[in-house]
Each structure stands twice: as C-alpha cells, then as structure tokens.
Design a protein around this motif. Sequence first.
Motif, PDB file in Angstrom:
ATOM      1  N   PRO A   1       0.805  -1.232   0.000  1.00 52.57           N
ATOM      2  CA  PRO A   1       0.000   0.000   0.000  1.00 52.57           C
ATOM      3  C   PRO A   1       0.836   1.278   0.000  1.00 52.57           C
ATOM      4  O   PRO A   1       0.440   2.269  -0.626  1.00 52.57           O
ATOM      5  N   ASP A   2       1.986   1.252   0.656  1.00 51.76           N
ATOM      6  CA  ASP A   2       2.787   2.485   0.733  1.00 51.76           C
ATOM      7  C   ASP A   2       3.412   2.856  -0.615  1.00 51.76           C
ATOM      8  O   ASP A   2       3.820   3.999  -0.823  1.00 51.76           O
ATOM      9  N   ARG A   3       3.529   1.867  -1.500  1.00 57.19           N
ATOM     10  CA  ARG A   3       4.186   2.125  -2.792  1.00 57.19           C
ATOM     11  C   ARG A   3       3.233   1.944  -3.970  1.00 57.19           C
ATOM     12  O   ARG A   3       3.677   1.820  -5.108  1.00 57.19           O
ATOM     13  N   LYS A   4       1.944   1.976  -3.717  1.00 59.74           N
ATOM     14  CA  LYS A   4       0.998   1.571  -4.774  1.00 59.74           C
ATOM     15  C   LYS A   4       1.058   2.450  -6.016  1.00 59.74           C
ATOM     16  O   LYS A   4       0.762   1.982  -7.113  1.00 59.74           O
ATOM     17  N   ASP A   5       1.446   3.715  -5.863  1.00 60.07           N
ATOM     18  CA  ASP A   5       1.496   4.605  -7.038  1.00 60.07           C
ATOM     19  C   ASP A   5       2.907   4.774  -7.590  1.00 60.07           C
ATOM     20  O   ASP A   5       3.140   5.588  -8.485  1.00 60.07           O
ATOM     21  N   LYS A   6       3.843   4.037  -7.048  1.00 56.00           N
ATOM     22  CA  LYS A   6       5.241   4.177  -7.468  1.00 56.00           C
ATOM     23  C   LYS A   6       5.478   3.447  -8.792  1.00 56.00           C
ATOM     24  O   LYS A   6       4.790   2.481  -9.119  1.00 56.00           O
ATOM     25  N   PRO A   7       6.505   3.895  -9.514  1.00 52.48           N
ATOM     26  CA  PRO A   7       6.818   3.187 -10.770  1.00 52.48           C
ATOM     27  C   PRO A   7       7.447   1.827 -10.493  1.00 52.48           C
ATOM     28  O   PRO A   7       7.882   1.527  -9.369  1.00 52.48           O
ATOM     29  N   VAL A   8       7.513   1.028 -11.535  1.00 48.84           N
ATOM     30  CA  VAL A   8       8.091  -0.314 -11.465  1.00 48.84           C
ATOM     31  C   VAL A   8       9.539  -0.288 -10.948  1.00 48.84           C
ATOM     32  O   VAL A   8       9.996  -1.234 -10.298  1.00 48.84           O
ATOM     33  N   SER A   9      10.216   0.799 -11.228  1.00 45.31           N
ATOM     34  CA  SER A   9      11.631   0.906 -10.823  1.00 45.31           C
ATOM     35  C   SER A   9      11.804   0.916  -9.302  1.00 45.31           C
ATOM     36  O   SER A   9      12.917   0.822  -8.797  1.00 45.31           O
ATOM     37  N   GLU A  10      10.695   1.002  -8.550  1.00 45.56           N
ATOM     38  CA  GLU A  10      10.758   0.974  -7.080  1.00 45.56           C
ATOM     39  C   GLU A  10      10.483  -0.425  -6.532  1.00 45.56           C
ATOM     40  O   GLU A  10      10.392  -0.608  -5.322  1.00 45.56           O
ATOM     41  N   PHE A  11      10.344  -1.404  -7.423  1.00 40.12           N
ATOM     42  CA  PHE A  11      10.020  -2.780  -7.004  1.00 40.12           C
ATOM     43  C   PHE A  11      11.037  -3.756  -7.577  1.00 40.12           C
ATOM     44  O   PHE A  11      11.445  -3.627  -8.738  1.00 40.12           O
ATOM     45  N   THR A  12      11.409  -4.748  -6.750  1.00 41.31           N
ATOM     46  CA  THR A  12      12.258  -5.820  -7.279  1.00 41.31           C
ATOM     47  C   THR A  12      11.390  -6.803  -8.067  1.00 41.31           C
ATOM     48  O   THR A  12      10.155  -6.837  -7.902  1.00 41.31           O
ATOM     49  N   LEU A  13      12.050  -7.629  -8.855  1.00 38.29           N
ATOM     50  CA  LEU A  13      11.289  -8.633  -9.606  1.00 38.29           C
ATOM     51  C   LEU A  13      10.568  -9.579  -8.657  1.00 38.29           C
ATOM     52  O   LEU A  13       9.418  -9.962  -8.896  1.00 38.29           O
ATOM     53  N   THR A  14      11.218  -9.949  -7.563  1.00 43.02           N
ATOM     54  CA  THR A  14      10.572 -10.854  -6.598  1.00 43.02           C
ATOM     55  C   THR A  14       9.273 -10.239  -6.095  1.00 43.02           C
ATOM     56  O   THR A  14       8.243 -10.917  -5.984  1.00 43.02           O
ATOM     57  N   GLU A  15       9.302  -8.938  -5.793  1.00 42.09           N
ATOM     58  CA  GLU A  15       8.077  -8.262  -5.335  1.00 42.09           C
ATOM     59  C   GLU A  15       7.026  -8.250  -6.442  1.00 42.09           C
ATOM     60  O   GLU A  15       5.837  -8.537  -6.199  1.00 42.09           O
ATOM     61  N   ILE A  16       7.453  -7.923  -7.640  1.00 46.32           N
ATOM     62  CA  ILE A  16       6.505  -7.834  -8.758  1.00 46.32           C
ATOM     63  C   ILE A  16       5.858  -9.180  -9.047  1.00 46.32           C
ATOM     64  O   ILE A  16       4.668  -9.258  -9.382  1.00 46.32           O
ATOM     65  N   LYS A  17       6.634 -10.232  -8.863  1.00 47.13           N
ATOM     66  CA  LYS A  17       6.098 -11.571  -9.154  1.00 47.13           C
ATOM     67  C   LYS A  17       5.063 -12.035  -8.120  1.00 47.13           C
ATOM     68  O   LYS A  17       4.365 -13.021  -8.338  1.00 47.13           O
ATOM     69  N   THR A  18       4.977 -11.340  -6.975  1.00 42.61           N
ATOM     70  CA  THR A  18       3.930 -11.690  -6.004  1.00 42.61           C
ATOM     71  C   THR A  18       2.574 -11.103  -6.394  1.00 42.61           C
ATOM     72  O   THR A  18       1.543 -11.463  -5.805  1.00 42.61           O
ATOM     73  N   LEU A  19       2.550 -10.186  -7.362  1.00 46.50           N
ATOM     74  CA  LEU A  19       1.311  -9.466  -7.679  1.00 46.50           C
ATOM     75  C   LEU A  19       0.382 -10.284  -8.580  1.00 46.50           C
ATOM     76  O   LEU A  19       0.842 -11.053  -9.430  1.00 46.50           O
ATOM     77  N   ASP A  20      -0.896 -10.086  -8.395  1.00 46.31           N
ATOM     78  CA  ASP A  20      -1.933 -10.730  -9.211  1.00 46.31           C
ATOM     79  C   ASP A  20      -2.301  -9.766 -10.351  1.00 46.31           C
ATOM     80  O   ASP A  20      -2.917  -8.729 -10.124  1.00 46.31           O
ATOM     81  N   ALA A  21      -1.900 -10.127 -11.562  1.00 50.99           N
ATOM     82  CA  ALA A  21      -2.132  -9.254 -12.725  1.00 50.99           C
ATOM     83  C   ALA A  21      -3.301  -9.744 -13.574  1.00 50.99           C
ATOM     84  O   ALA A  21      -3.441  -9.339 -14.731  1.00 50.99           O
ATOM     85  N   GLY A  22      -4.151 -10.618 -12.982  1.00 50.74           N
ATOM     86  CA  GLY A  22      -5.270 -11.162 -13.752  1.00 50.74           C
ATOM     87  C   GLY A  22      -6.634 -10.825 -13.201  1.00 50.74           C
ATOM     88  O   GLY A  22      -7.598 -10.662 -13.961  1.00 50.74           O
ATOM     89  N   SER A  23      -6.731 -10.702 -11.867  1.00 48.30           N
ATOM     90  CA  SER A  23      -8.074 -10.567 -11.263  1.00 48.30           C
ATOM     91  C   SER A  23      -8.768  -9.263 -11.649  1.00 48.30           C
ATOM     92  O   SER A  23     -10.010  -9.218 -11.744  1.00 48.30           O
ATOM     93  N   TRP A  24      -7.999  -8.191 -11.863  1.00 53.24           N
ATOM     94  CA  TRP A  24      -8.612  -6.912 -12.248  1.00 53.24           C
ATOM     95  C   TRP A  24      -9.461  -7.082 -13.508  1.00 53.24           C
ATOM     96  O   TRP A  24     -10.515  -6.465 -13.647  1.00 53.24           O
ATOM     97  N   PHE A  25      -8.975  -7.948 -14.425  1.00 53.22           N
ATOM     98  CA  PHE A  25      -9.671  -8.172 -15.699  1.00 53.22           C
ATOM     99  C   PHE A  25     -11.035  -8.828 -15.445  1.00 53.22           C
ATOM    100  O   PHE A  25     -12.041  -8.430 -16.049  1.00 53.22           O
ATOM    101  N   ASN A  26     -11.044  -9.804 -14.538  1.00 49.42           N
ATOM    102  CA  ASN A  26     -12.302 -10.495 -14.225  1.00 49.42           C
ATOM    103  C   ASN A  26     -13.332  -9.532 -13.640  1.00 49.42           C
ATOM    104  O   ASN A  26     -14.532  -9.645 -13.912  1.00 49.42           O
ATOM    105  N   THR A  27     -12.847  -8.581 -12.841  1.00 53.35           N
ATOM    106  CA  THR A  27     -13.756  -7.587 -12.260  1.00 53.35           C
ATOM    107  C   THR A  27     -14.241  -6.607 -13.321  1.00 53.35           C
ATOM    108  O   THR A  27     -15.424  -6.272 -13.383  1.00 53.35           O
ATOM    109  N   ALA A  28     -13.304  -6.160 -14.173  1.00 52.67           N
ATOM    110  CA  ALA A  28     -13.655  -5.144 -15.176  1.00 52.67           C
ATOM    111  C   ALA A  28     -14.510  -5.713 -16.300  1.00 52.67           C
ATOM    112  O   ALA A  28     -15.349  -5.006 -16.863  1.00 52.67           O
ATOM    113  N   TYR A  29     -14.283  -6.973 -16.642  1.00 51.82           N
ATOM    114  CA  TYR A  29     -14.973  -7.578 -17.807  1.00 51.82           C
ATOM    115  C   TYR A  29     -15.581  -8.918 -17.425  1.00 51.82           C
ATOM    116  O   TYR A  29     -15.110  -9.984 -17.861  1.00 51.82           O
ATOM    117  N   PRO A  30     -16.648  -8.919 -16.631  1.00 51.30           N
ATOM    118  CA  PRO A  30     -17.215 -10.183 -16.153  1.00 51.30           C
ATOM    119  C   PRO A  30     -17.663 -11.104 -17.284  1.00 51.30           C
ATOM    120  O   PRO A  30     -17.640 -12.329 -17.137  1.00 51.30           O
TER     121      PRO A  30
END
Length: 351
Positions: free
Chosen positions: A95-124
């Motif tokens: 939450p503290d970095r939610k608006d930060k660019p990708v350059s503020e995150f390591t790959l390990t951190e980025i790989k913990t993120l769910d990049a699919g569920s937003w689509f299910n919500t937006a396009y049921p």
Amino acid sequence: MKRIILLTAFLLNSACTTHTEQNLAVTANTPHPTVIAHRGASYDAPESTRAAYIMARDLGVDYLELDLQRTKDGVLIALHDDSLNRTTDVAKKFPDRKDKPVSEFTLTEIKTLDAGSWFNTAYPDRARASFAGLQILTLDEVIDIADSGGQHKPGLYIETKVPKLFPGIEKDLRNKLEARGWLNGHRVVLETFEKSSLELLDQEMPNVPKTLLLWVGDGYMDAAPSKPFDASTDKDWASWYARQQPKDRAAFESWIDFAVLHHATAIGPSVALANGGEQSYMDLAMPWMNQMAHDKGLLVHAYTIDEAVDFERLTKAGVDGFFTNRSDALLRYIGGPVAQDKQAILSAAGF
Ligand code: G3P
Ligand code: CA
C-alpha cells in the motif's frame, strides 16, 4: 483482402525518393497488412500476461506487442502503465508504494502481484477463474512464449515505455535480444513515442526496424489551438481527441522527417475510432499523412483498432498495419486464417 509478404531488402530511407506501399524500405518478409497484438490478445485475456500472449500467438498474429519497463534490480518486464495500480493488487500488497513506478520494485516483489483478477472484475463477460493470479511477465518470458509457438512463431514489437525513467534501457534491450539470439533471424520491431529513445535505439540496433509513435500536444507534435477538455463542450475524451490536430502540415512533417533521419521504418499514428471509446484519440492517419509517410519511405502502423468499420476506413486511407486488442477480428478482416478457436487455445494452455 489477400495478404502479401514484402520481400524487399532492408534499404536506407531517403527523403527524396518516392515509394509505393509494396517497395517501401522494410525488412524482408514483413507481412502486409501487419497484425500486431496490442499487449497480446488483450480484449480476451488480461493484458501482457501469459494468457493474452499465448492466445495471440496461437491465433496467428505477426507480432506480440509489449511495453518495456525495468525493475529495481534491473530486470526487463512487460507492463503498460506508469504504475502497477490499475492492473494488479499492488494497493493490497504494497500500500505504501501503490502509485510508485516499477523501478521501485524488485522482480521478486513484482512476481507476487496478481495481474489477472482486475480483468475479471472489469470484464465479467470475459472473466475466467484461471486468470486470477496471473503474473507480470519478464521480457525473457515473452520471448519464451514467442519461441514456443508450434508451427507459428510470432515476432515481437517492443515499445520503450517512459524511457526517461529507465536510463540505458535501450542498451539493456539490445543485450537481452542479442543474448537470446533475437537480433538475427527473428522478427523484431522497436517502437517509441520519444525522439531521444529512437536515437538511442538507432545507435544500439541500427539494423532492427523501428517505429516512431505519434501524438499531438503534451510536448509531442505541435498542436493547433484548442480549448482544454474541461473548457470544451465535448461529451467525452474521444470526442475531444477527435478534434485535436497538428498545428499545420509542417508540424506533422517535422516528426516524419525526424523518423526518417533516425532510420525509422514506420510511423505509429493514433486514430479516432468510429465508435469512440478509451483508445480513440486524434486522427493522425489521414490519407495525406499516410501519403507523406509513404513518400518518405515509411510504413504506417496505426494504434489501436478493433473493429471492421475502422479497419476498412484506415485501409482505404493507406494504413499498412494495425495494433489491435482483437487479433481474431483483424485476422478475419484481412482474410485469415484465424488459426484456432479462442476457447480451444485457452483450454489447451490450461486456462
Ligand atoms: O504501441 C502502440 C500503442 O501501444 C501505443 O499506445 O499507450 O497502448 O502503448 P499504448
Ligand atoms: Ca505500446
């Protein structure tokens, strides 16, 4: 419409040479019209994920398009936005970095993120339980997907996104493509909105085709006078964008000339779509604009077009290829074949 393959060799652009659509200075074996899967098959699956790229690949597109950014620990990844907020659960996990660019995150951190569920919500209507938990992909992983196509191996169409945030990303990209063997014998096109990045891409990869993306205003092409959106009577952004134009012919020509000077092989204009929507912008693919680009040896790859009514108009206007979220619709328009059924592709890939 029957597709043709341009067999012309890679020639130098020349501002004083007149070209036709078929003999433009392009790489060998460039399909025409060109089918560019914008962030993968992003209408049908979460953009820039494994599901979207596998579907586009197996539909039979020419290129998988991706926006290139770099993590804090130097890994090249595919992500469009300047932050992770729209397409992941970063607000929940960091939450503290939610608006930060990708350059503020390591790959390990980025790989913990769910990049699919937003689509299910937006396009049921297009949601699938199996999209939940999809990861952001590294460039290596997108290359793996392209490489592992069965009979059909698409190329990559790679945009340096906000490159000023990632100094040296053009060189990093060259090193990665070289290490993966993708600078020889593979179809790659490099694309950017930024003149400075085009210059660097040209220095790093002079023999790779390049596209200068076009935009009016905001520090890009000089704009004709216009009221800001908030002071206008336009009902939505698409209507407002549709009225924005280059200041004059010279303003447009100066960007074409810059592209030629730095050995671009195409321009990538925005277009105003017949039915509007979030990806409907200013029309920079008018017939006179496309003619100017062709006359100066450049192809025209327009973004981002999903409907037959627009494919038809823009083809008549001289556009040579399309970025599309709906690769199946474009493949059908140009006479296919659409290699496989979308449902079958997703099922076979485990989605
Ligand atoms: O790269 C062509 C097109 O993708 C440009 O727009 O904002 O979707 O990257 P955008
Ligand atoms: Ca892009």
